[in-house]
Scaffold this active site. Structure first.
Site, mmCIF file in Angstrom:
data_model
loop_
_atom_site.group_PDB
_atom_site.id
_atom_site.type_symbol
_atom_site.label_atom_id
_atom_site.label_comp_id
_atom_site.label_asym_id
_atom_site.label_seq_id
_atom_site.Cartn_x
_atom_site.Cartn_y
_atom_site.Cartn_z
ATOM 1 N N ARG A 106 0.881 -1.179 0.000
ATOM 2 C CA ARG A 106 0.000 0.000 0.000
ATOM 3 C C ARG A 106 0.910 1.219 0.000
ATOM 4 O O ARG A 106 1.680 1.429 0.941
ATOM 5 C CB ARG A 106 -0.912 -0.001 1.226
ATOM 6 C CG ARG A 106 -1.684 1.294 1.391
ATOM 7 C CD ARG A 106 -2.774 1.216 2.432
ATOM 8 N NE ARG A 106 -3.905 0.443 1.954
ATOM 9 C CZ ARG A 106 -5.129 0.454 2.513
ATOM 10 N NH1 ARG A 106 -5.360 1.218 3.557
ATOM 11 N NH2 ARG A 106 -6.096 -0.286 2.027
ATOM 12 N N HIS A 133 -7.554 0.610 -6.281
ATOM 13 C CA HIS A 133 -7.717 -0.267 -5.114
ATOM 14 C C HIS A 133 -8.356 -1.581 -5.613
ATOM 15 O O HIS A 133 -9.509 -1.881 -5.323
ATOM 16 C CB HIS A 133 -8.608 0.429 -4.074
ATOM 17 C CG HIS A 133 -8.524 -0.146 -2.688
ATOM 18 N ND1 HIS A 133 -7.738 -1.229 -2.368
ATOM 19 C CD2 HIS A 133 -9.144 0.217 -1.532
ATOM 20 C CE1 HIS A 133 -7.870 -1.498 -1.088
ATOM 21 N NE2 HIS A 133 -8.714 -0.643 -0.558
ATOM 22 N N GLN A 136 -10.049 -4.190 -3.225
ATOM 23 C CA GLN A 136 -11.361 -3.724 -2.773
ATOM 24 C C GLN A 136 -12.414 -4.034 -3.839
ATOM 25 O O GLN A 136 -13.504 -4.537 -3.529
ATOM 26 C CB GLN A 136 -11.292 -2.202 -2.526
ATOM 27 C CG GLN A 136 -12.597 -1.594 -2.086
ATOM 28 C CD GLN A 136 -13.019 -2.052 -0.704
ATOM 29 O OE1 GLN A 136 -12.250 -1.965 0.237
ATOM 30 N NE2 GLN A 136 -14.228 -2.561 -0.570
ATOM 31 N N ASP A 227 -17.497 6.592 -0.927
ATOM 32 C CA ASP A 227 -16.215 6.490 -0.221
ATOM 33 C C ASP A 227 -15.922 7.870 0.366
ATOM 34 O O ASP A 227 -16.606 8.855 0.024
ATOM 35 C CB ASP A 227 -15.126 6.052 -1.226
ATOM 36 C CG ASP A 227 -13.752 5.889 -0.592
ATOM 37 O OD1 ASP A 227 -13.673 5.754 0.653
ATOM 38 O OD2 ASP A 227 -12.742 5.890 -1.335
ATOM 39 N N CYS A 267 -16.629 1.282 1.035
ATOM 40 C CA CYS A 267 -15.426 0.464 1.276
ATOM 41 C C CYS A 267 -14.910 0.593 2.698
ATOM 42 O O CYS A 267 -14.138 -0.254 3.138
ATOM 43 C CB CYS A 267 -14.342 0.838 0.272
ATOM 44 S SG CYS A 267 -13.861 2.568 0.384
#
Ligand code: CP
Ligand code: NVA
Length: 308
Positions: A106, A133, A136, A227, A267
């Site tokens: 990450r 991402h 996800q 998000d 998320c």
């Protein structure tokens, strides 16, 4: 019995690193892991985790996924390792890939992730960058598949910042043929190069819409997704963005315009009364915690394929 397959790409840096068939296979494996129909053991395999940004779900779901697969993880903290002192990525990657069997990273720049992948002899997974991402998105589409039989019948509306999560939804939507509508304030649209890529992949170009009007975007939608307005690394833009994003909250008014059986995704982490109201977050329509759980199953499936 369903078995993990060797993926054509060594790495999972982007949602486009899998073919449609591979993506569907990973979702199918994930469902089997969730139902405890699969008992795959990858003995003594080690996943190295390098997180330059905070994480709860991604870190823990990778740790538990490796544990369930009979392997283990090492969690490298950049501030206590030599990474924080500026050891070059090309050296770190060459060393860690001699100890570990796979790395999940990450970080901020997608180009830094690509640099790790270039120098690592083992697969590298994108555990979130500023651009994408993809882990996800695997869990997101697994959650959508649990509700709707056919991806081709789904309208997915994302309301908020055109960020990494939105970018990955667009790419997966293009791969799967899902109608994706993104509603964001002017100037906060998703990455233009990725939008272009998605249009190249979509068989029906009308299935991707980018708009600045959340009300038209939610009309008849099956999935409403949001998000945070300010992603990690954008803390200094928080006050400004809260003003600009006024009107882009998922609230009961927006939900009333969607399909009556629409589900809500986020998320996480979430900021109630900003991008989503508490009422909607906690409502019967929310599948947010199934979605979070599915991170574990989807990553178990991904790891079992990458470690073939
Ligand atoms: N959704 C997600 O990636 O959460 P974390 O930042 O907690 O890993
Ligand atoms: N867009 C958010 C996602 C967090 C999981 C961020 O990058 O901070």
């Amino acid at each position: 019995m369903l078995n993990p397959i060797k993926l054509a790409s060594k790495n999972f840096l982007s949602s486009l690193d899998t073919s449609l068939e591979e993506f569907i296979h990973i979702l199918e494996l994930a469902k089997n892991f969730k139902n405890k129909d699969l008992n795959i053991k990858l003995k003594e395999k080690v996943l190295g985790l390098i997180f330059d940004k905070s994480s709860t779900r991604t870190r823990v779901s990778f740790q538990v996924a490796m544990s369930r697969l009979g392997g283990t993880t090492v969690d490298l903290n950049p501030t206590t390792s030599q990474i924080g002192r500026g050891e070059p990525i090309r050296d770190t990657a060459r060393v860690l890939s001699r100890y570990c069997d796979v790395l999940a990273i990450r970080t901020f720049k997608q180009t830094d992730l690509e640099e790790y992948a270039k120098w690592s002899s083992k697969p590298v997974i994108n555990a979130l960058t500023d651009l994408e991402h993809p882990c996800q998105a695997l869990a997101d589409f697994m959650t959508i598949k649990e509700e709707f039989l056919d991806f081709n019948d789904v309208v997915l509306t994302f309301i908020g910042d055109g960020n990494n999560v939105a970018n990955s939804l667009i790419l997966c939507g293009a791969l799967l043929g899902v109608e994706v509508r993104i509603a964001c304030p002017k100037g906060y649209e998703p990455n233009s190069a990725l939008i272009k890529k998605a249009y190249e992949i979509y068989k029906n170009k009308n299935l991707l819409k980018i708009t600045n009007d959340p009300h038209s975007a939610v009309f008849g939608a099956n999935v409403l997704y949001t998000d945070v307005w300010s992603s990690m690394g954008e803390e200094n833009q928080k006050d400004e963005k809260e003003k600009v994003f006024n009107g882009f909250s998922i609230d009961s008014d927006l939900v009333s315009k969607a399909d009556k059986d629409a589900i809500i995704l986020h998320c996480l982490p979430a900021y109630r009364s900003k991008e989503i109201t508490d009422e909607i977050f906690e409502s019967q329509k929310s599948r947010i915690f199934d979605q979070a759980e599915n991170r574990l199953h989807a990553q178990q499936a991904l790891l079992s394929c990458l470690l073939q």
